[in-house]
Design an enzyme around this catalytic site. Structure first.
Site, PDB file in Angstrom:
ATOM      1  N   GLU A 203      -2.258  -1.338  -5.502  1.00 33.60           N
ATOM      2  CA  GLU A 203      -2.613  -1.683  -3.713  1.00 33.60           C
ATOM      3  C   GLU A 203      -3.067  -3.122  -4.316  1.00 33.60           C
ATOM      4  O   GLU A 203      -3.919  -3.432  -3.483  1.00 33.60           O
ATOM      5  CB  GLU A 203      -3.560  -1.305  -3.159  1.00 33.60           C
ATOM      6  CG  GLU A 203      -3.750   0.754  -3.729  1.00 33.60           C
ATOM      7  CD  GLU A 203      -4.390   1.234  -3.099  1.00 33.60           C
ATOM      8  OE1 GLU A 203      -3.813   2.882  -2.166  1.00 33.60           O
ATOM      9  OE2 GLU A 203      -5.428   0.994  -2.992  1.00 33.60           O
ATOM     10  N   PRO A 204      -1.760  -3.935  -4.421  1.00 33.25           N
ATOM     11  CA  PRO A 204      -2.343  -5.457  -5.060  1.00 33.25           C
ATOM     12  C   PRO A 204      -2.118  -6.055  -3.225  1.00 33.25           C
ATOM     13  O   PRO A 204      -1.711  -5.850  -2.226  1.00 33.25           O
ATOM     14  CB  PRO A 204      -1.693  -6.246  -4.979  1.00 33.25           C
ATOM     15  CG  PRO A 204      -0.335  -5.394  -5.519  1.00 33.25           C
ATOM     16  CD  PRO A 204      -0.798  -4.306  -5.401  1.00 33.25           C
TER      17      PRO A 204
ATOM     18  N   TYR B 180     -19.631 -15.121   1.106  1.00 32.20           N
ATOM     19  CA  TYR B 180     -19.607 -14.215  -0.430  1.00 32.20           C
ATOM     20  C   TYR B 180     -19.463 -15.812  -1.492  1.00 32.20           C
ATOM     21  O   TYR B 180     -19.510 -15.630  -3.262  1.00 32.20           O
ATOM     22  CB  TYR B 180     -18.045 -13.931  -1.880  1.00 32.20           C
ATOM     23  CG  TYR B 180     -17.167 -12.716  -0.204  1.00 32.20           C
ATOM     24  CD1 TYR B 180     -17.887 -11.354  -0.007  1.00 32.20           C
ATOM     25  CD2 TYR B 180     -16.035 -13.003   0.323  1.00 32.20           C
ATOM     26  CE1 TYR B 180     -17.488 -11.041   0.850  1.00 32.20           C
ATOM     27  CE2 TYR B 180     -15.661 -12.218   1.318  1.00 32.20           C
ATOM     28  CZ  TYR B 180     -16.077 -10.142   1.097  1.00 32.20           C
ATOM     29  OH  TYR B 180     -15.661  -9.759   2.336  1.00 32.20           O
TER      30      TYR B 180
ATOM     31  N   CYS C  91     -22.510 -23.213  15.925  1.00 33.76           N
ATOM     32  CA  CYS C  91     -23.775 -23.447  15.291  1.00 33.76           C
ATOM     33  C   CYS C  91     -24.649 -22.608  14.416  1.00 33.76           C
ATOM     34  O   CYS C  91     -25.364 -21.710  15.276  1.00 33.76           O
ATOM     35  CB  CYS C  91     -24.489 -23.074  16.823  1.00 33.76           C
ATOM     36  SG  CYS C  91     -23.630 -24.050  17.778  1.00 33.76           S
TER      37      CYS C  91
HETATM   38  N1  LLP Z   1      -7.168  -0.974  -2.673  1.00 30.11           N
HETATM   39  C1  LLP Z   1      -8.069  -0.349  -1.803  1.00 30.11           C
HETATM   40  C2  LLP Z   1      -8.169   0.668  -1.726  1.00 30.11           C
HETATM   41  C3  LLP Z   1      -9.235  -2.115  -1.484  1.00 30.11           C
HETATM   42  O1  LLP Z   1     -10.368  -1.023  -1.265  1.00 30.11           O
HETATM   43  C4  LLP Z   1      -9.245  -2.597  -1.656  1.00 30.11           C
HETATM   44  C5  LLP Z   1      -9.561  -3.761  -1.132  1.00 30.11           C
HETATM   45  C6  LLP Z   1      -7.277  -3.168  -1.615  1.00 30.11           C
HETATM   46  C7  LLP Z   1      -7.079  -2.602  -2.726  1.00 30.11           C
HETATM   47  C8  LLP Z   1      -6.966  -4.618  -1.954  1.00 30.11           C
HETATM   48  O2  LLP Z   1      -8.049  -5.229  -2.869  1.00 30.11           O
HETATM   49  P1  LLP Z   1      -6.978  -7.095  -2.803  1.00 30.11           P
HETATM   50  O3  LLP Z   1      -5.963  -6.516  -3.996  1.00 30.11           O
HETATM   51  O4  LLP Z   1      -6.782  -7.631  -1.945  1.00 30.11           O
HETATM   52  O5  LLP Z   1      -8.503  -7.514  -3.976  1.00 30.11           O
HETATM   53  N2  LLP Z   1     -13.303  -9.000   2.215  1.00 30.11           N
HETATM   54  C9  LLP Z   1     -13.170  -9.193   0.670  1.00 30.11           C
HETATM   55  C10 LLP Z   1     -12.780  -8.703  -0.117  1.00 30.11           C
HETATM   56  C11 LLP Z   1     -12.336  -6.904   0.364  1.00 30.11           C
HETATM   57  C12 LLP Z   1     -11.700  -6.359  -0.378  1.00 30.11           C
HETATM   58  C13 LLP Z   1     -11.776  -4.700   0.378  1.00 30.11           C
HETATM   59  N3  LLP Z   1     -10.523  -3.672  -0.582  1.00 30.11           N
HETATM   60  C14 LLP Z   1     -13.178 -10.704  -0.289  1.00 30.11           C
HETATM   61  O6  LLP Z   1     -12.293 -11.317   1.232  1.00 30.11           O
HETATM   62  O7  LLP Z   1     -12.867 -11.352  -0.769  1.00 30.11           O
END
Ligand code: LLP
Length: 463
Positions: A320-321, A364, A391
Site C-alpha cells: 500500500e504505497p 514531525y 500567527c
Molecule cells: N497503509 C496503511 C495501513 C497506512 O496506515 C498508511 C499510512 C499507508 C499504507 C501509506 O503509507 P506511506 O506509503 O504513504 O508511507 N502523515 C504522515 C504519514 C502518516 C501515514 C499514515 N498511514 C506523514 O506526513 O509522514
C-alpha cells in the site's frame, strides 16, 4: 532523518547557528534530480518548468501558493509499482497521501487498486469510478455508517482493526445479506526507524491487534466463526518514511508465523497477506530511497522464503504505497513576501502559505529542501529558514536551507517532494485558504483541486 550541523559554508556572522543542514551545494541553481519531479528542469532563461510549463506562467495563471503536480511522473511511478509487483501481487495506492478524482482516474488507468480510510475517501473513490472490488477500507474506528456504505458498495476488503470491529462488520454484512471479505490488521511488534508519530507496528499504539499474548490468534478464531465475514488474510503496516527493509523482513516473518499457526489450528491457509506501505522518499539530497522493483524483489523473496520454511503455499501479496507514488511528483510554489536577516542567526524568508499547506515540518520535524525557481542567481548562498504567514512561530516550511543572498520579495521559491501528506493534511488555520492542486502534463496545466475561496469558508459558518 537527522543530519548534523555542518561547520563550514557561507554565513552571515562568524558563528554558524545550530541546525540540521549540510554545506550549501556548489551551485544553488542546479536542481538535485533526486528531490524534484521527473519533468522539472531549469530552462536556458533560468526559469524552472514542469511538464513543459514555466513556473512564472503557472504563478500568473493560478496564483500562489499552489501545489504543482507532474502528472507524467505520477503515472510513471504508479506504473513502476504495478510492473514491479507483476500479476501475482496487488498494489493499493494509499489515498491518505493525496486523493482527488483525477488521481483516482489515473490509478484506475494505470491498474492500481486503492486503499481508503474514511467515508470521505471512499466517496471520492467511488465518485471517480474506481471499481469497488479494487478498494480496501482501513481505519481504527470506522463508523457503522461507513462500514454499511463500504459493504453495500461491495468493497474488495475491509481491514479489521479491533475485536469490536470484527463483530460490527460481521453484523452489518449479515444484515445486508452479504459475506464481506476482510483482513485482520495485526501489530507485529517491530520498531520502525522513523518518527514516533508515524511508526505503527510497535505494540503500544492504537492500530491493529497485537500478535503478542495470542490476541491476533484469538481475533482470527472469532472472525472465522462469523457468517458475515470471509477472512482472506492478515495485514501489517509498520510505519512510514522507512528506508531499511529489515523491519519488513521481521514483519513478514511474524505474519507468516501467524498464517502457519492458523493452518495448524484451523486447517485453513489464508490466501493473502498485506505488508502495508511506508516506503521512504527523498525529501533532501541526503535521502536514498529504493526503487519499486528492488522493494518488490525483496518483499517477494522474504515472503517466499518464510512460506517455504513454514511449508505454506505462498499467499498473494499486497502493498500500500502512498508517499512513494505521489510524494516526489509535486512541489509547492510560493511567492516570497519578506526577507528578514537576523544578524548572527539566519535569514527568515516569509512565503504566502505555511503550516496550513504543509504541517509536516512543524509536526514531525520533517526536513525539506527549497530552491529559487523564477530566475537564477549568482549571489552567495545564505542560510535561511522559510516560514509561513501564520500567527505562530512554529510555522516553519523549511527549517534550514540555503538560498541566494539576493533573494527578494516577489521571487518564486519551490519546495519539492510535497505531493504526499501536504494537501491531504492541509488546514484552514487563521482562515488561510487552502491552495489548489495543478496537474501539469505535456505543456498543459489544469486545476484538479481548486483553490479555496472566502465563500467556501463562509459557507460552513452558519451561526
Ligand atoms: N497503509 C496503511 C495501513 C497506512 O496506515 C498508511 C499510512 C499507508 C499504507 C501509506 O503509507 P506511506 O506509503 O504513504 O508511507 N502523515 C504522515 C504519514 C502518516 C501515514 C499514515 N498511514 C506523514 O506526513 O509522514
Amino acid at each position: 532523518m537527522s543530519r548534523s550541523a555542518h561547520p563550514a559554508g557561507p554565513r552571515h556572522a562568524d558563528v554558524l547557528p545550530e541546525g540540521h543542514y549540510s554545506a550549501p551545494p556548489a551551485d544553488l541553481n542546479v536542481l538535485d534530480r533526486k528531490v524534484w519531479a521527473q519533468t522539472v528542469t531549469r530552462g536556458a532563461d533560468g526559469v524552472v518548468s514542469v511538464g513543459g510549463i514555466d513556473v512564472n506562467r503557472l504563478a500568473e495563471e493560478f496564483g500562489t501558493p499552489a501545489y504543482i503536480l507532474d502528472e507524467a511522473d505520477f503515472r510513471a511511478r504508479a506504473r513502476a509499482w504495478r510492473t514491479a509487483f507483476g500479476t501475482d501481487a496487488d498494489v493499493f495506492y494509499a489515498g491518505k497521501a493525496f486523493l482527488s478524482r483525477a488521481v483516482v482516474r489515473w490509478l484506475n488507468e494505470e491498474g492500481l487498486n486503492l486503499d481508503v480510510c474514511s467515508g470521505g475517501e471512499l466517496a471520492t473513490a467511488l465518485s471517480a469510478g474506481m471499481p469497488a472490488d479494487r478498494i480496501a477500507f482501513h481505519g481504527n474506528n470506522k463508523s457503522v455508517a461507513e462500514i454499511t456504505r463500504a459493504v453495500e458498495a461491495g468493497v474488495g476488503r475491509i481491514v479489521l482493526d479491533s475485536f469490536q470491529e470484527i463483530v460490527r462488520v460481521a453484523h452489518v454484512a449479515q444484515s445486508l445479506g452479504k459475506r464481506q471479505k476482510v483482513q485482520i490488521r495485526i501489530t507485529v511488534g517491530v520498531e520502525a526507524h522513523t518518527h514516533e508519530f508515524i511508526a505503527t507496528a510497535h505494540e503500544d499504539q492504537k492500530f491493529g491487534i497485537p500478535l503478542a499474548g495470542g490476541q491476533a490468534a484469538e481475533a482470527v478464531r472469532r472472525a472465522l466463526q462469523l457468517d458475515g465475514l470471509e477472512l482472506i488474510g492478515i495485514h501489517s503496516h509498520i510505519g512510514s518514511q522507512i528506508f531499511d527493509m529489515s523491519g519488513f523482513e521481521v514483519a513478514a516473518h511474524r505474519v507468516v508465523g501467524l498464517l502457519k499457526a492458523i493452518r495448524d489450528e484451523h486447517g485453513v491457509e489464508l490466501p493473502e497477506i498485506d505488508l502495508g506501505g511506508g516506503l521512504g522518499i527523498a525529501y533532501t539530497s541526503d535521502d536514498d530511497p529504493r526503487e519499486p522493483h528492488e522493494i518488490a524483489k525483496a518483499l517477494t523473496e522474504i515472503v517466499g522464503r518464510e512460506c517455504e520454511a513454514a511449508r505454506l503455499r505462498t499467499p498473494r501479496i499486497s502493498v500500500e504505497p502512498g508517499r512513494a507514488v505521489v510524494g516526489p511528483t509535486a512541489f509547492t510554489l510560493y511567492e516570497v513576501g519578506t526577507v528578514k536577516p537576523l544578524e548572527g542567526l539566519r535569514t527568515y524568508v516569509s512565503v504566502d502559505g505555511g503550516m496550513s499547506d504543509n504541517i509536516r515540518t512543524a509536526l514531525y520535524d520533517a526536513e525539506y529542501s527549497v530552491a529559487l525557481v523564477s530566475r537564477t542567481s549568482d549571489a552567495a548562498p545564505m542560510l535561511v529558514r522559510v516560514v509561513g504567514k501564520h500567527c505562530e512561530s512554529g510555522d516553519i516550511v523549511v527549517k534550514d536551507a540555503f538560498l541566494p543572498a539576493d533573494l527578494a520579495p516577489g521571487d518564486l521559491i519551490a519546495q519539492p517532494a510535497t505531493g504526499a501528506y501536504c494537501r491531504s493534511m492541509a488546514s484552514n488555520y487563521n482562515h488561510v485558504l487552502r491552495p489548489p492542486v495543478i496537474a501539469v502534463k505535456d505543456g498543459e496545466a489544469r486545476v484538479i483541486v481548486r483553490r479555496e475561496t472566502e465563500d467556501d469558508l463562509l459557507r460552513l459558518d452558519v451561526g
